[in-house]
Design an enzyme around this catalytic site. Structure first.
Site, mmCIF file in Angstrom:
data_model
loop_
_atom_site.group_PDB
_atom_site.id
_atom_site.type_symbol
_atom_site.label_atom_id
_atom_site.label_comp_id
_atom_site.label_asym_id
_atom_site.label_seq_id
_atom_site.Cartn_x
_atom_site.Cartn_y
_atom_site.Cartn_z
ATOM 1 N N GLY A 1 -0.355 2.573 -11.742
ATOM 2 C CA GLY A 1 0.301 3.563 -12.584
ATOM 3 C C GLY A 1 1.803 3.349 -12.614
ATOM 4 O O GLY A 1 2.408 3.238 -13.673
ATOM 5 N N MET B 1 5.530 2.394 -9.792
ATOM 6 C CA MET B 1 5.995 1.887 -8.503
ATOM 7 C C MET B 1 7.412 2.360 -8.195
ATOM 8 O O MET B 1 8.294 2.293 -9.034
ATOM 9 C CB MET B 1 5.904 0.350 -8.534
ATOM 10 C CG MET B 1 6.418 -0.334 -7.303
ATOM 11 S SD MET B 1 5.399 0.114 -5.847
ATOM 12 C CE MET B 1 6.601 -0.122 -4.553
ATOM 13 N N GLU B 2 7.597 2.785 -6.955
ATOM 14 C CA GLU B 2 8.808 3.491 -6.531
ATOM 15 C C GLU B 2 9.960 2.602 -6.079
ATOM 16 O O GLU B 2 10.793 3.059 -5.294
ATOM 17 C CB GLU B 2 8.443 4.440 -5.395
ATOM 18 C CG GLU B 2 8.098 3.764 -4.039
ATOM 19 C CD GLU B 2 6.614 3.538 -3.784
ATOM 20 O OE1 GLU B 2 5.850 3.450 -4.758
ATOM 21 O OE2 GLU B 2 6.234 3.445 -2.605
ATOM 22 N N GLU C 1 6.901 9.141 -8.077
ATOM 23 C CA GLU C 1 7.715 7.958 -7.740
ATOM 24 C C GLU C 1 9.123 8.384 -7.336
ATOM 25 O O GLU C 1 9.722 7.811 -6.431
ATOM 26 C CB GLU C 1 7.755 6.962 -8.908
ATOM 27 C CG GLU C 1 6.385 6.522 -9.442
ATOM 28 C CD GLU C 1 5.396 6.044 -8.380
ATOM 29 O OE1 GLU C 1 5.826 5.622 -7.299
ATOM 30 O OE2 GLU C 1 4.167 6.124 -8.638
HETATM 31 N N1 BES Z 1 3.314 2.844 -4.364
HETATM 32 C C1 BES Z 1 2.410 3.150 -5.397
HETATM 33 C C2 BES Z 1 2.170 2.018 -6.343
HETATM 34 C C3 BES Z 1 1.332 0.877 -5.819
HETATM 35 C C4 BES Z 1 0.062 1.075 -5.410
HETATM 36 C C5 BES Z 1 1.794 -0.396 -5.794
HETATM 37 C C6 BES Z 1 -0.700 0.013 -4.955
HETATM 38 C C7 BES Z 1 1.036 -1.433 -5.334
HETATM 39 C C8 BES Z 1 -0.224 -1.245 -4.915
HETATM 40 C C9 BES Z 1 2.881 4.337 -6.225
HETATM 41 O O1 BES Z 1 3.743 5.190 -5.589
HETATM 42 C C10 BES Z 1 1.662 5.117 -6.549
HETATM 43 O O2 BES Z 1 1.107 5.685 -5.671
HETATM 44 N N2 BES Z 1 1.250 5.123 -7.811
HETATM 45 C C11 BES Z 1 0.044 5.745 -8.252
HETATM 46 C C12 BES Z 1 0.306 6.982 -9.053
HETATM 47 C C13 BES Z 1 0.584 8.178 -8.200
HETATM 48 C C14 BES Z 1 0.965 9.365 -9.030
HETATM 49 C C15 BES Z 1 -0.573 8.556 -7.311
HETATM 50 C C16 BES Z 1 -0.660 4.739 -9.112
HETATM 51 O O3 BES Z 1 -0.042 3.735 -9.463
HETATM 52 O O4 BES Z 1 -1.823 4.948 -9.437
HETATM 53 ZN ZN ZN Z 2 2.898 6.561 -4.294
#
Ligand code: BES
Ligand code: ZN
Length: 847
Positions: A254, A256-257, A291
């Protein structure tokens, strides 16, 4: 399993890395990355290991002198400089490597999307950019120089010097490599400003491709709302003079932070009334919040190792859920979050992929970004808050930020701040993190001599590798109602710690209990309850969640009975009538009560009760109950449908969105009777995507969608995000008997760009979302999924592995279906050259 990594093997990195200089010379097929790492050994005699994958080494030196081949060892996964080749004390390691972003289809590391360079480094993508200690507990200050002939060149932190074809960035905050980001492209910004509570001025930019800039306003507003909320609710301020957010079309997840440079899947940024639904708007706001909130819970305080993932994700999901509750309709949001947890996380706990929120081993960390880590991780934070109280929770969080700012932490560090603030012993509570499975809570009650006693008994079914389960510490929020529906005991928190425990209350008459209010713990409540009592709670409970829950279990019971030929329960139909007539209720709440449990959820419930779900019977029961509701309440539904029309310009706010939601729920029922007249009219008149797409879905589901679908496609063929919706609904809402053939047809469509994760998920995920279609008797749905996983895996293993979880429910079904799925999973595991991602998943799925 070979290549398994264990939590118990953790050892600190033997070097400090304080400063990193990176230079990128961008070129699509041959980007050069020059890295200078300032390293200081922590002790003596350690060799220097750096991770690195798919890198072409151009040069390698220390303090200005090239290393000789005998000084180091290079393998497929990294590079080790022998201790003997390292100088005493601090030194600078210099490397130059070449990588090919345009050949990177896995979308991990540095890759290209529509001519734009972008990165995704979490969890272990940085090692595909340069040789580096790619682990979250190595935190360094990054200085980045980008050279390339693209107008916008971005990286983390604050902007430094720049000129024609180059730009420099400085990030003053030490960070692990997974938070690194780089973006370069022809981009335009929608900009704003924010001044923090302490007076720091921050430039805000939402960067998108030219042509998309008219759909960024909502994202920018959401960002500002998030910044304000984190200051108020958690006292957390932003800490750089710029916050950049970029939308990309090709993205596995979705969003990335990355520090100061968040990268988003464009579906979670771009919104206009014509192209985005109410749900999209809500999701965008929540993910932008999520994020942004990571800046403190993830970036300033990060994870020691990837086993601690839920330290940042569980907490940050809890924070984004609280944010949405505060800025939208609180009780309704809780219902949605609890419902997701139950359908998706309980499903994970029930199958072969069950694991603790903090696992203790893995092969591929990408496979552990799960509903258990995220959603259950958030529920655990919620339980801690209930136990500590609002004020105790705030003090614990203050202490957490104070004590651990700048550190890479563990779940133990996190629990310790709660122990220190509350004086409690949380060692039993810690089982929520370290143990898998969903506790079942059996409740019985007695009433005698003015004393009402509730007895709870907990037990947790076994999960892979964990046969015996110790009792958990379960917070149970309880209220008692009298027979007139008045509260005789307002909500209070019971703490269960034993296997069996009783709680007594002095009350004048036998009360009706309202147990597990607000879904106070992620457990399955098991209680003998008559339909009349459920209907009573649906009409009278003063707790919004439990009120909805009463209706939900009544609907579930009715539907399950209907799968074996029963008629719809009169108590249920009557209760729905009362709801529809109650104008004191929020429309969004009524809409949630009208929504029947999903087919997958029903299959889960039937299996949990010891039965074998029949997908076709479930589908038929759900249709029949909808029809019965429609027939019984036609007049009321029609009146509501007319009354709920939202006039005037579109606004994504909770109130009009709630009305649209209920109106569409009514429409869906009315379409069972009116031959689609109303839905067609709405589809033709709608001036917003919520109603247009809502009407389209209803028409397709009713088998009346051909014309509307064609019109929709013609209108939106140039809009990638809207076309994703179209692919999804064409298959997900398709009558089950034709779902697989429709999916096959669409897979041949010229617009089916399967290398784009959104499009792939739309089509393949559309089929798996069609429960009875995916579980087609002939096994064609299973074969379709397996074929596509095998095809996608060499391109994009992460997305292939993630989609394979659709098979996790296979042991619920009859022997024939089980056999067919086992064969497909076996076919996957036997595929040559399978990625670590998909091979771990298919092996675990087989169990
Ligand atoms: N840190 C994650 C993104 C991520 C997840 C990068 C797995 C690499 C591998 C980000 O903060 C995150 O959690 N994104 C979620 C959405 C969130 C609102 C739960 C996502 O990408 O689904
Ligand atoms: Zn996250």
């Amino acid at each position: 399993m070979d290549g398994t990594i264990y939590l118990s093997d953790y050892t600190p990195y033997p070097f400090d890395l304080d400063q990193v200089h990176l230079t990128f010379r961008l070129a699509p097929s041959a980007t050069r990355v020059l890295a200078r790492l300032h390293l200081t050994p922590k002790g003596e005699g350690a060799s220097l290991h750096l991770d690195g994958e798919d890198l072409k080494l151009i040069s390698l030196g220390i303090d200005g002198t090239a290393l000789q081949p005998a000084d180091y060892l290079m393998t497929e996964t990294g590079l080790t400089v022998h201790a003997a080749a390292l100088p005493e004390g601090a030194f600078t390691l210099e490397t130059e490597v070449e990588i090919a972003p345009n050949a990177n289809t896995a979308l991990e590391g540095l890759y290209m999307s529509n001519g734009m360079y972008c990165t995704q480094c979490e969890a272990e993508g940085f090692r595909k950019i340069t040789f580096y200690p790619d682990r979250p507990d190595v935190m360094a200050r990054f200085h980045v120089r980008i050279e390339g002939d693209l107008p916008v060149l971005l990286s983390n932190g604050n902007a430094g010097a720049s000129g024609q074809g180059w730009a420099e960035w400085d990030d003053p905050w030490p960070k692990p490599a997974y938070l690194f980001a780089l973006v370069a492209g022809d981009l335009v910004a929608t900009s704003g400003k924010f001044t923090t509570k302490s007076g720091l001025e921050v430039d805000l930019n939402i960067w998108v491709r030219p042509g998309d800039e008219d759909r960024c306003d909502f994202a920018l507003e959401s960002l500002v709302r998030s910044m304000v909320w984190d200051e108020e609710a958690y006292g957390r301020e932003y800490d750089l003079s710029v916050f950049n957010l970029v939308a990309v079309d090709d993205f596995n997840m979705g969003a990335m932070e990355n520090k100061g440079l968040n990268i988003f899947n464009s579906k979670l940024v771009l919104a206009s009334p014509e192209t985005a639904t109410d749900t999209d708007y809500m999701r965008i706001e929540a993910v932008i919040g999520h994020e942004y909130f990571h800046n403190w819970t993830g970036d300033r305080i990060t994870c020691r190792d990837w086993f601690q993932l839920c330290l940042k994700e569980g907490l940050t999901v809890f924070r984004d859920q609280s944010f949405t509750r505060d800025v939208r309709l609180g009780p309704v949001k809780r219902i949605e979050d609890a419902a997701t947890l139950r359908t998706r996380q309980f499903r994970e706990d029930q199958g072969p992929l069950a694991h603790p929120p903090r696992p203790n081993h893995y092969r591929e960390i990408n496979n552990f970004y799960t509903v258990t880590v995220y959603e259950k991780g958030a529920e655990i934070v919620g339980m801690l808050k209930r136990l500590a109280g609002d004020e105790g929770y705030r003090r614990a969080l203050d202490l957490y930020f104070d004590r651990h700012d700048g550190q890479a932490c563990t779940i133990e560090d996190w629990l310790k701040v709660f122990e220190d603030v509350t004086g409690r012993d949380l060692s039993q509570f810690a089982l929520w993190y370290t143990s898998a499975g969903t506790p079942h809570l059996k409740v019985t009650d007695t009433y005698a001599d003015g004393r009402y006693t509730l007895t709870f008994r907990q037990s947790t079914p076994p999960t892979p590798g964990e046969a015996e389960k110790a009792p958990r510490h379960i917070p149970i929020a309880l209220g008692l109602l009298d027979l007139q529906g008045r509260e005789v005991l307002s909500t209070q928190l019971l703490e269960m710690t034993e296997e069996e425990q009783s709680f007594s209350f002095d009350v004048a008459e036998k009360p009706v209990p309202s147990i597990l209010r607000d879904f106070s713990a992620p457990v399955v409540l098991q209680r003998e309850q008559s339909p009349e009592e459920q209907a009573f709670l649906l009409a009278h409970d003063t707790d919004g969640f439990n009120r909805w829950e009463a209706g939900r279990s009544l609907a579930q019971r009715t539907l399950i009975d209907m799968t074996t030929g029963a008629e719809p329960a009169p108590a249920y139909l009557e209760a729905i009538g009362n709801l529809l007539a109650d104008d004191t209720l929020e429309p969004a709440f009524i809409a949630h009560c009208l929504a029947l449990p999903g087919e997958d959820e029903l299959a889960q419930a039937i299996f949990a009760a010891g039965g074998t779900p029949d997908p076709d019977a479930i589908h038929a029961a759900r249709n029949a109950l909808s029809k019965a509701i429609a027939t019984t309440h036609e007049t009321r539904l029609a009146a509501l449908y007319d009354a709920l029309e939202v006039k005037g310009p579109y606004s994504p706010d909770a109130e009009p969105a709630g009305k649209r939601g209920l109106r569409l729920a009514c429409l869906s029922l009315l379409t069972k009777l009116d031959g689609g007249t109303r839905a067609k009219a709405l589809f033709d008149q709608a001036n917003n995507m919520t109603e247009s797409f809502g009407a389209l879905s209803i028409l397709i589901r009713a088998g009346l969608g051909q014309e509307a679908s064609q019109a929709f496609r013609n209108r939106w063929q140039d809009n990638r995000l809207v076309m994703d919706k179209w692919f999804m609904v064409e298959v997900a809402a398709c009558p089950p008997e034709s779902a697989v053939s429709r999916a096959r047809e669409l897979a041949q469509d010229s617009a089916f760009d399967w290398k784009n994760p959104n499009r792939f998920r739309a089509l393949v995920g559309g089929l798996t979302a069609n429960h009875a279609g995916f579980h087609a008797k002939d096994g064609s749905g299973y074969a379709f999924l397996a074929d596509w996983l095998i095809k996608l895996d060499p391109m994009n293993p992460q997305t292939a592995a993630r989609m394979s979880t659709s098979f996790e429910t296979w042991r619920r079904y009859d022997a024939t279906r089980q056999q067919m799925i086992r064969e497909e999973l076996t076919r996957i595991t036997e595929t040559r050259g399978l990625s670590r991602d998909l091979s771990e998943m298919s092996q675990r799925l087989l169990g």
